[in-house]
Design an enzyme around this catalytic site. Structure first.
Site, PDB file in Angstrom:
ATOM      1  N   ILE A  24     -12.392   8.280 -36.801  1.00 56.26           N
ATOM      2  CA  ILE A  24     -13.633   9.049 -36.727  1.00 56.26           C
ATOM      3  C   ILE A  24     -14.353   9.049 -38.062  1.00 56.26           C
ATOM      4  O   ILE A  24     -15.568   8.840 -38.134  1.00 56.26           O
ATOM      5  CB  ILE A  24     -13.353  10.508 -36.286  1.00 56.26           C
ATOM      6  CG1 ILE A  24     -12.723  10.525 -34.884  1.00 56.26           C
ATOM      7  CG2 ILE A  24     -14.629  11.332 -36.312  1.00 56.26           C
ATOM      8  CD1 ILE A  24     -12.298  11.918 -34.445  1.00 56.26           C
ATOM      9  N   ALA A  25     -13.618   9.286 -39.138  1.00 53.52           N
ATOM     10  CA  ALA A  25     -14.261   9.401 -40.452  1.00 53.52           C
ATOM     11  C   ALA A  25     -13.246   9.109 -41.540  1.00 53.52           C
ATOM     12  O   ALA A  25     -12.034   9.246 -41.353  1.00 53.52           O
ATOM     13  CB  ALA A  25     -14.849  10.804 -40.638  1.00 53.52           C
ATOM     14  N   GLY A  27     -12.719  10.038 -45.687  1.00 51.91           N
ATOM     15  CA  GLY A  27     -13.216  10.847 -46.786  1.00 51.91           C
ATOM     16  C   GLY A  27     -12.415  10.657 -48.048  1.00 51.91           C
ATOM     17  O   GLY A  27     -11.560   9.776 -48.154  1.00 51.91           O
ATOM     18  N   GLY A  28     -12.689  11.523 -49.039  1.00 50.37           N
ATOM     19  CA  GLY A  28     -12.062  11.398 -50.336  1.00 50.37           C
ATOM     20  C   GLY A  28     -10.597  11.779 -50.349  1.00 50.37           C
ATOM     21  O   GLY A  28      -9.870  11.414 -51.264  1.00 50.37           O
ATOM     22  N   MET A  29     -10.136  12.552 -49.356  1.00 55.45           N
ATOM     23  CA  MET A  29      -8.753  13.013 -49.358  1.00 55.45           C
ATOM     24  C   MET A  29      -7.966  12.576 -48.134  1.00 55.45           C
ATOM     25  O   MET A  29      -6.737  12.585 -48.162  1.00 55.45           O
ATOM     26  CB  MET A  29      -8.718  14.540 -49.441  1.00 55.45           C
ATOM     27  CG  MET A  29      -9.406  15.096 -50.668  1.00 55.45           C
ATOM     28  SD  MET A  29      -9.105  16.855 -50.877  1.00 55.45           S
ATOM     29  CE  MET A  29      -7.371  16.828 -51.301  1.00 55.45           C
ATOM     30  N   THR A  31      -8.193  10.551 -43.873  1.00 51.76           N
ATOM     31  CA  THR A  31      -8.904   9.840 -42.815  1.00 51.76           C
ATOM     32  C   THR A  31      -8.677  10.599 -41.516  1.00 51.76           C
ATOM     33  O   THR A  31      -7.570  11.060 -41.240  1.00 51.76           O
ATOM     34  CB  THR A  31      -8.386   8.396 -42.677  1.00 51.76           C
ATOM     35  OG1 THR A  31      -8.541   7.730 -43.929  1.00 51.76           O
ATOM     36  CG2 THR A  31      -9.175   7.639 -41.617  1.00 51.76           C
ATOM     37  N   VAL A  32      -9.734  10.760 -40.727  1.00 55.08           N
ATOM     38  CA  VAL A  32      -9.655  11.526 -39.485  1.00 55.08           C
ATOM     39  C   VAL A  32      -9.705  10.563 -38.304  1.00 55.08           C
ATOM     40  O   VAL A  32     -10.556   9.670 -38.252  1.00 55.08           O
ATOM     41  CB  VAL A  32     -10.801  12.555 -39.386  1.00 55.08           C
ATOM     42  CG1 VAL A  32     -10.658  13.375 -38.103  1.00 55.08           C
ATOM     43  CG2 VAL A  32     -10.788  13.475 -40.593  1.00 55.08           C
ATOM     44  N   LYS A  47      -5.952  14.543 -38.770  1.00 49.82           N
ATOM     45  CA  LYS A  47      -6.339  14.315 -40.164  1.00 49.82           C
ATOM     46  C   LYS A  47      -5.111  13.847 -40.935  1.00 49.82           C
ATOM     47  O   LYS A  47      -4.136  14.595 -41.097  1.00 49.82           O
ATOM     48  CB  LYS A  47      -6.890  15.602 -40.767  1.00 49.82           C
ATOM     49  CG  LYS A  47      -7.390  15.430 -42.191  1.00 49.82           C
ATOM     50  CD  LYS A  47      -8.254  16.607 -42.605  1.00 49.82           C
ATOM     51  CE  LYS A  47      -8.946  16.315 -43.926  1.00 49.82           C
ATOM     52  NZ  LYS A  47      -9.949  17.336 -44.238  1.00 49.82           N
ATOM     53  N   ASP A 141     -14.209  24.174 -50.239  1.00 54.60           N
ATOM     54  CA  ASP A 141     -14.955  22.917 -50.081  1.00 54.60           C
ATOM     55  C   ASP A 141     -16.030  23.088 -49.006  1.00 54.60           C
ATOM     56  O   ASP A 141     -16.130  22.276 -48.078  1.00 54.60           O
ATOM     57  CB  ASP A 141     -14.003  21.769 -49.731  1.00 54.60           C
ATOM     58  CG  ASP A 141     -14.634  20.399 -50.019  1.00 54.60           C
ATOM     59  OD1 ASP A 141     -15.663  20.356 -50.716  1.00 54.60           O
ATOM     60  OD2 ASP A 141     -14.092  19.389 -49.550  1.00 54.60           O
TER      61      ASP A 141
END
Length: 645
Positions: A24-25, A27-29, A31-32, A47, A141
């Site tokens: 899905i996405a 990110g910096g920390m 992956t989803v 996640k 965040d």
């Protein structure tokens, strides 16, 4: 290599339970992924933490405890956490899957919002944060990327999985700093105490962005933006978007104060102020901050600035080792491999001297040399054939900043090529990346970004038939609306093209439809108050319109139109008729007998009966001698009254 591992997750089953379907996405920390929970037969968002975090034992321990705390949150504006676990090197959270989009995509689409709409968006976000704060949890965040919009319009805050239970400690983790530079509070940058007011600051920045369509601090690098949060006040939103109420300006400035003591004490206090403004009230100021805020235990724990590293896009969560020396770019401390650890060079761990003696015996030296050569040959063969190549993530369709961040996180350099028109990819999103598939680590990936659909000037088509006009528009490369728009025109043949919507000469995207305007008949004028016979002769007959008349009682003169259908301005189609109600004239009523009455009394009686009076003196007296007409007459008729003698 991490992205290779991440992509390898698709199709796998984690923990013998979660079947990973698609990514899905990234990110910096973490992956989803979209996954299926095989036990409960439901979709979840999985996640998976990045490998360097999952290898940190302290982080895993802390993350497990915090995930359990977050899982206890139950609120309609918070994405639920169902499960937490690990499978080999994969550390994951199983969360509620929310189909829809992020608040960031809504901001890209709409830009800045009116004050009422912005308050309507921030309200449920603060409601979710208030529930977390009440449970002692700080998000740390808050940003548009971490707010999801459901298909039915609800907002949900996500990504509490990396927040720390405030009850456990008031400080950021000892070995990492977590945050997003565009929304990061000054105390996060400087390493000071963080608490609920850290989330209030980020939510205040988010409210500023909703009201103005821009972030308050920008810069050439994440570090420059972070220092602006520390050293520069955020301006009032009305400086960028005039018309914002002063009370709303004051609330944003209080929430984004660089001094945490001047902010609302938590999201609940912020929410109450928002709702007061929505109700038309001016909330009271926040004097000096709340007493006894969890985590506010004393002087600052850290005094030096904390460096920020990560993707260029300021909207990514960034993880920073706290032992990184920003003076010379090295790691500090004995945890860095190479100095003084047991059994290593200079070490004195158990078996150290015997191991060193064996290594430097002649036989051992020969064996070691042979093994080293063999390993070198095997490694060189592997490296030259496949080891130096990394799978390139698929970034087509992503926003340019997101795609660049994803590629850089996987070790690639990024170059943006000449933008191209694309009728299917929105402006600013990636059309393609070259090369694709696999490439050596550090290779340059060139992104081709869409500049939006091709713009075409709409040609004139007035006077043509519908088929001719549609053909001309398609030949120009435009998309034609399936149904023409009916317009009214007098003296123009029915079916003639009157123009287009938008009009000719407009520069228009090739993908957006153009409507053809076709004359359907004359527009209906305002007929009320006009003589029906005159309308029949001067408008209905020349335009081929059938006038359906119906006589009705009315105080208006006979023959005057008192109502019509359809209403004025309606475009008539061929064969359509217009219905009108025509006055039959005022009703006849009895004329009062005023013979011999004083003229003033007679006049009053006649006027009360609905007549006009014309009084004529014929002598020196004051009484009515004669009046005409008598008997009955139509209301409004003038009665001549003669008086005197």
């Amino acid at each position: 290599m991490e992205s290779v591992l991440a992509d390898a997750l698709i199709g796998r089953v984690l923990d013998r339970r979660y079947h990973v379907r698609s990514r899905i996405a990234h990110g910096g920390m973490a992956t989803v992924y979209l996954a299926t929970d095989s036990r409960l037969e439901r979709q979840v968002a999985l996640k998976v933490m990045h490998a360097e975090l999952a290898r940190d034992a302290d982080f895993v321990t802390r993350f497990t405890g915090e995930a359990k705390s977050v899982a206890r949150l139950s609120h309609p504006n918070i994405v639920a956490v169902f499960d937490q676990g690990s499978d080999a090197q994969y550390l994951y959270l199983a969360m509620e899957y929310v189909p829809g989009r992020t608040l960031r995509s809504l901001l890209r689409e709409r830009g800045r919002m009116a004050p009422g709409a912005a308050l309507g968006v921030i309200d449920p976000i603060l409601s979710g944060l208030a529930a977390a704060h009440a449970a002692g949890i700080v998000h740390r965040d808050v940003k548009p990327e971490n707010v999801l919009l459901t298909a039915d319009g609800r907002l949900k805050v996500v990504d509490f999985g990396l927040a720390r239970a405030q009850a456990s400690s008031g400080n950021t983790a000892a070995n990492v700093v977590i945050g997003t530079v565009a929304y990061i509070a000054p105390e996060q940058v400087t390493g000071r105490v963080t608490d609920f007011r850290t989330d209030v600051y980020a939510a205040g920045v988010l409210l500023f962005e909703l009201l103005t369509g821009r972030q308050p601090h920008t810069g050439d690098s994440p570090l420059s933006v972070a220092y602006k949060h520390v050293n520069s006040d955020i301006p009032a939103p009305s400086a960028w978007a005039p018309g914002i109420p002063p009370a709303l300006d004051r609330l944003v400035l209080a929430a984004t104060s660089r001094d945490p003591r001047q902010r609302p004490g938590d999201a609940g206090a912020f929410l109450r102020a928002v709702r007061a403004i929505r109700a038309g009230a001016d909330p009271a100021p926040f004097p000096g901050g709340p007493a006894g805020v969890p985590g506010q235990t004393g002087p600052d724990d850290h005094t030096g600035p904390v460096g920020l590293v990560g993707p260029e896009a300021d909207n990514h969560t960034m993880v920073v080792p706290a032992d990184f020396d920003y003076q010379d770019g090295t790691y500090q401390g004995s945890a860095y491999p190479g100095a003084g650890y047991p059994g290593g060079p200079g070490g004195s761990g158990p078996g150290g001297p015997r191991l060193a003696g064996w290594l430097f015996s002649r036989r051992a030296a020969l064996v070691a040399a042979g093994l080293a050569v063999l390993v070198a040959v095997v490694f060189a063969g592997w490296y030259l054939t496949s080891g130096r190549y990394t799978t390139i993530p698929s970034v087509a369709g992503e926003a340019q900043a997101q795609a660049s961040a994803t590629l850089r996180a996987d070790g690639f350099k990024v170059k943006v090529g000449q933008p191209v028109h694309d009728n299917t990819v929105p402006k600013g999103d990636v059309v393609s990346a070259a090369p694709s598939g696999r490439a050596a680590s550090g290779a340059t990936i060139t992104l081709t970004v869409s500049s939006g659909p091709r713009m075409i000037t709409i040609p004139p088509v007035t006077g043509h038939t519908l088929a001719q006009a549609q053909a001309l528009l398609r030949q120009a490369g435009l998309t034609v609306s399936g149904e023409p728009q009916n317009v009214g025109a007098t003296g123009v043949p029915i079916g003639t093209v009157q123009g287009t919507n938008p009009p000719a000469g407009t520069s228009w995207p090739a993908t957006k439809p153009v409507a053809v305007e076709v004359v359907a008949g004359p527009p209906v004028p305002n007929l009320v108050g006009q003589n029906a016979q005159a309308i029949q002769q001067n408008w209905a007959q020349p335009n081929g319109v059938q006038l359906n008349q119906q006589t009705v009682p009315s105080d208006q003169p006979a023959g005057v139109i008192v109502a019509q259908s359809p209403s004025p301005g309606t475009v008539l189609t061929q064969g359509q008729s217009v219905s009108v109600s025509v006055s039959a004239g005022p009703p006849a009523v009895a004329v009062p007998n005023v013979q011999g009455q004083p003229v003033d009394q007679a006049t009053q009686a006649l006027q009360n009966a609905g007549f006009q009076v014309d009084a004529i003196r014929i002598g020196f007296g004051n009484r009515v001698v004669l009046y005409n007409p008598t008997g009955t007459a139509t209301k409004g008729t003038t009665i001549k009254v003669y008086y005197g003698f």
